[in-house]
Write a protein that holds these residues in place. Structure first.
Motif, PDB file in Angstrom:
ATOM      1  N   UNK A 206       0.824  -1.208   0.000  1.00 36.81           N
ATOM      2  CA  UNK A 206       0.000   0.000   0.000  1.00 36.81           C
ATOM      3  C   UNK A 206       0.855   1.252   0.000  1.00 36.81           C
ATOM      4  N   UNK A 207       1.974   1.226   0.672  1.00 35.39           N
ATOM      5  CA  UNK A 207       2.844   2.397   0.681  1.00 35.39           C
ATOM      6  C   UNK A 207       3.535   2.581  -0.679  1.00 35.39           C
ATOM      7  N   UNK A 208       3.769   1.484  -1.393  1.00 32.82           N
ATOM      8  CA  UNK A 208       4.234   1.592  -2.776  1.00 32.82           C
ATOM      9  C   UNK A 208       3.168   2.266  -3.632  1.00 32.82           C
ATOM     10  N   UNK A 209       1.911   1.841  -3.473  1.00 31.26           N
ATOM     11  CA  UNK A 209       0.817   2.477  -4.211  1.00 31.26           C
ATOM     12  C   UNK A 209       0.734   3.966  -3.898  1.00 31.26           C
ATOM     13  N   UNK A 210       0.903   4.315  -2.643  1.00 32.16           N
ATOM     14  CA  UNK A 210       0.842   5.729  -2.263  1.00 32.16           C
ATOM     15  C   UNK A 210       1.921   6.535  -2.974  1.00 32.16           C
ATOM     16  N   UNK A 211       3.128   5.996  -3.036  1.00 35.06           N
ATOM     17  CA  UNK A 211       4.216   6.703  -3.710  1.00 35.06           C
ATOM     18  C   UNK A 211       3.919   6.871  -5.205  1.00 35.06           C
ATOM     19  N   UNK A 212       3.369   5.852  -5.831  1.00 33.99           N
ATOM     20  CA  UNK A 212       3.002   5.968  -7.239  1.00 33.99           C
ATOM     21  C   UNK A 212       1.919   7.026  -7.422  1.00 33.99           C
ATOM     22  N   UNK A 213       0.915   7.003  -6.544  1.00 34.30           N
ATOM     23  CA  UNK A 213      -0.205   7.942  -6.664  1.00 34.30           C
ATOM     24  C   UNK A 213       0.233   9.381  -6.465  1.00 34.30           C
TER      25      UNK A 213
ATOM     26  N   UNK B 137      -9.741  -5.763   0.120  1.00 30.00           N
ATOM     27  CA  UNK B 137      -8.355  -5.415  -0.203  1.00 30.00           C
ATOM     28  C   UNK B 137      -8.301  -4.227  -1.152  1.00 30.00           C
ATOM     29  N   UNK B 138      -9.208  -4.206  -2.126  1.00 34.03           N
ATOM     30  CA  UNK B 138      -9.222  -3.108  -3.081  1.00 34.03           C
ATOM     31  C   UNK B 138      -9.495  -1.763  -2.446  1.00 34.03           C
ATOM     32  N   UNK B 139     -10.336  -1.755  -1.412  1.00 35.93           N
ATOM     33  CA  UNK B 139     -10.623  -0.494  -0.726  1.00 35.93           C
ATOM     34  C   UNK B 139      -9.378   0.060  -0.049  1.00 35.93           C
ATOM     35  N   UNK B 140      -8.531  -0.824   0.444  1.00 31.47           N
ATOM     36  CA  UNK B 140      -7.273  -0.353   1.019  1.00 31.47           C
ATOM     37  C   UNK B 140      -6.373   0.222  -0.066  1.00 31.47           C
ATOM     38  N   UNK B 141      -6.396  -0.383  -1.242  1.00 30.86           N
ATOM     39  CA  UNK B 141      -5.619   0.178  -2.347  1.00 30.86           C
ATOM     40  C   UNK B 141      -6.052   1.585  -2.701  1.00 30.86           C
TER      41      UNK B 141
ATOM     42  N   UNK C 281      -3.531  -0.734  -8.654  1.00 33.73           N
ATOM     43  CA  UNK C 281      -4.404  -1.251  -7.600  1.00 33.73           C
ATOM     44  C   UNK C 281      -5.471  -2.174  -8.174  1.00 33.73           C
ATOM     45  N   UNK C 282      -6.067  -1.776  -9.291  1.00 32.92           N
ATOM     46  CA  UNK C 282      -7.097  -2.602  -9.929  1.00 32.92           C
ATOM     47  C   UNK C 282      -6.498  -3.916 -10.424  1.00 32.92           C
ATOM     48  N   UNK C 283      -5.283  -3.861 -10.935  1.00 32.20           N
ATOM     49  CA  UNK C 283      -4.611  -5.098 -11.336  1.00 32.20           C
ATOM     50  C   UNK C 283      -4.486  -6.049 -10.144  1.00 32.20           C
ATOM     51  N   UNK C 284      -4.041  -5.525  -9.011  1.00 36.76           N
ATOM     52  CA  UNK C 284      -3.931  -6.358  -7.817  1.00 36.76           C
ATOM     53  C   UNK C 284      -5.276  -6.937  -7.402  1.00 36.76           C
ATOM     54  N   UNK C 285      -6.317  -6.109  -7.488  1.00 39.46           N
ATOM     55  CA  UNK C 285      -7.676  -6.550  -7.181  1.00 39.46           C
ATOM     56  C   UNK C 285      -8.104  -7.679  -8.116  1.00 39.46           C
ATOM     57  N   UNK C 286      -7.769  -7.563  -9.391  1.00 30.66           N
ATOM     58  CA  UNK C 286      -8.211  -8.548 -10.377  1.00 30.66           C
ATOM     59  C   UNK C 286      -7.477  -9.880 -10.237  1.00 30.66           C
ATOM     60  N   UNK C 287      -6.333  -9.893  -9.568  1.00 29.51           N
ATOM     61  CA  UNK C 287      -5.592 -11.138  -9.344  1.00 29.51           C
ATOM     62  C   UNK C 287      -6.120 -11.915  -8.136  1.00 29.51           C
ATOM     63  N   UNK C 288      -6.898 -11.253  -7.295  1.00 30.70           N
ATOM     64  CA  UNK C 288      -7.305 -11.845  -6.018  1.00 30.70           C
ATOM     65  C   UNK C 288      -8.083 -13.140  -6.195  1.00 30.70           C
ATOM     66  N   UNK C 289      -9.067 -13.163  -7.089  1.00 36.29           N
ATOM     67  CA  UNK C 289      -9.955 -14.325  -7.209  1.00 36.29           C
ATOM     68  C   UNK C 289      -9.162 -15.594  -7.486  1.00 36.29           C
ATOM     69  N   UNK C 290      -8.278 -15.542  -8.462  1.00 36.39           N
ATOM     70  CA  UNK C 290      -7.498 -16.727  -8.809  1.00 36.39           C
ATOM     71  C   UNK C 290      -6.541 -17.099  -7.685  1.00 36.39           C
ATOM     72  N   UNK C 291      -5.885 -16.100  -7.091  1.00 36.29           N
ATOM     73  CA  UNK C 291      -4.918 -16.384  -6.034  1.00 36.29           C
ATOM     74  C   UNK C 291      -5.581 -16.969  -4.791  1.00 36.29           C
ATOM     75  N   UNK C 292      -6.802 -16.527  -4.479  1.00 31.69           N
ATOM     76  CA  UNK C 292      -7.465 -16.970  -3.255  1.00 31.69           C
ATOM     77  C   UNK C 292      -8.384 -18.166  -3.461  1.00 31.69           C
ATOM     78  N   UNK C 293      -8.925 -18.333  -4.671  1.00 29.54           N
ATOM     79  CA  UNK C 293      -9.962 -19.348  -4.873  1.00 29.54           C
ATOM     80  C   UNK C 293      -9.702 -20.278  -6.052  1.00 29.54           C
ATOM     81  N   UNK C 294      -8.641 -20.071  -6.789  1.00 27.68           N
ATOM     82  CA  UNK C 294      -8.360 -20.947  -7.918  1.00 27.68           C
ATOM     83  C   UNK C 294      -7.818 -22.292  -7.479  1.00 27.68           C
ATOM     84  N   UNK C 295      -7.940 -23.289  -8.344  1.00 25.79           N
ATOM     85  CA  UNK C 295      -7.343 -24.592  -8.074  1.00 25.79           C
ATOM     86  C   UNK C 295      -5.832 -24.497  -8.308  1.00 25.79           C
TER      87      UNK C 295
END
Length: 383
Positions: free
Chosen positions: A73-80, A242-246, A91-105
């Motif tokens: 998040x602090x990296x995101x802040x510096x970019x922003x 997680x996205x809201x924190x981003x 941030x949206x990219x990180x959000x879009x990776x969540x489903x597969x990382x958390x729930x994929x086989x």
């Protein structure tokens, strides 16, 4: 201005220093020009990917950077603080990776995650629809089972990176139940039956497109389903915490940039024989801006530490998103006031910061929705 931070490791400190150097060199010099021209910074995302900044919060065994969310998040802040549109896209990219990382086989993760987290691809999140923004259960885009997979029909809206992303995390209806009738899919960025509308004409974040997506009977194989049928909203809401924190971190970055610009101007500008920062009325205004920025940063760091330790953090994520984005709107507005007439011109960047701050109060759940989430959670002691 370099913000004094307390980071968990020397590795994190080095990463943040690298991020600042890269952002100062690659992002800051181009932000105003690209925003004015609505020019997509494709090479910037390749640079960030090559630096390993697109998969930071995900485990190393899945292809990510294995760093705490607090650091990410602090990296995101510096970019922003240099270019908000780029930070939002990351941030949206990180959000879009969540489903597969958390729930994929394991097979799905092994097949797709290395490319998604390794920096060579950029993702997008496709939940909202023209009639289903805050009300995610009102999704009508359909995924009809066929012998070969799922046939997708419908329209999605407000997609950051729309038409540019390499993959989309898509939520579509597979059943009639409002809550348990939505499923999650990982879709390619280009396929037969998928097209995009023209980018929205936005007041800010103009360099990164936000579009609609039109699904006209596109066929997805069975293995593109993430999790089980009907699990989509649960996956979506887990990702949004997680996205809201981003977005909170992005908002703080915008606010910090506005504060820095206001302080620099107030040190140089003189009236009645004194620097304007030495006038108590102006000095107190800037003090309030600084307090707002640091308080907002503390809320997202606290929520991130809860997430990193495995504790519930949903309420804290909503609080961070609410506090940080409201602070960003107030701080950027005050920065325009500090600069006076110059603040209202494009000669200085504070008018852009003000326009960019506004959207942070709206996406990833409006701040009215955050208040609803917070109020409903107060009866639940586990949060």
């Amino acid at each position: 201005m370099t913000v004094d931070r307390i980071l968990p490791t020397s590795e994190a400190e080095d990463l943040l220093a690298l991020t600042r150097e890269l952002a100062d060199k690659e992002l800051a010099p181009r932000a105003a020009e690209y925003e004015a021209a609505e020019k997509y910074p494709e090479d910037i995302f390749r640079t960030l990917g090559a630096a390993g900044l697109l998969g930071l919060p995900y485990p190393e065994e899945l292809g990510g950077g294995g760093l705490p969310y607090e650091v990410y998040l602090q990296v995101l802040e510096e970019l922003a603080a240099r270019w908000a549109a780029v930070a939002v896209a990351v941030s949206v990219h990180g959000l879009s990776c969540y489903a597969l990382a958390a729930h994929g086989t394991p097979e799905q993760q092994g097949r797709w995650l290395p490319g998604m987290l390794g920096g060579g691809q950029l993702g997008a999140y496709s939940l909202s629809e023209p009639q289903a923004g805050s009300d995610a259960a009102a999704v009508t885009c359909k995924a009809e089972p066929t012998a070969d997979g799922y046939r997708i029909t419908g329209t999605k809206a407000w997609i950051t990176n729309g038409g540019r992303a390499d993959f989309y995390t898509l939520f579509a209806r597979t059943g009639s139940d409002p809550t348990h009738g939505v499923s999650c899919f990982l879709t390619p960025g280009a396929m037969d039956g998928l097209s995009f509308g023209r980018p929205e004409d936005k007041m800010g974040l103009r360099a990164v497109p936000t579009t609609t997506a039109h699904w006209d009977g596109a066929l997805l194989p069975h293995d593109r389903l993430i999790g089980t049928e009907g699990q989509g909203l649960s996956i979506a809401f887990g990702a949004l915490d997680s996205g809201r924190l981003g977005i909170a971190a992005v908002a703080v970055g915008i606010a910090q940039a506005a504060l820095d610009e206001a302080v620099a101007y107030a040190r140089e500008r003189t009236t009645f024989g004194r620097r304007i920062i030495d006038h108590q009325g102006l000095g107190f205004l800037i003090a309030d801006m600084a307090a707002a920025v640091e308080s907002a940063r503390a809320t997202y760091v606290d929520a991130a530490r809860r997430r990193d330790s495995g504790r519930p953090y949903s309420r804290q994520a909503s609080i961070a998103k609410l506090v940080a984005t409201d602070a960003a709107m107030k701080v950027t507005t005050d920065a325009v006031q500090v600069l006076g007439g110059y603040g209202y011109t494009r000669e200085f960047p504070v008018e852009r910061y003000m326009r960019e701050a506004k959207i942070t109060q709206i996406f990833e759940g409006t701040n009215q929705i955050q208040r609803l989430v917070i109020s409903r959670s107060l009866d639940d002691s586990t949060r």
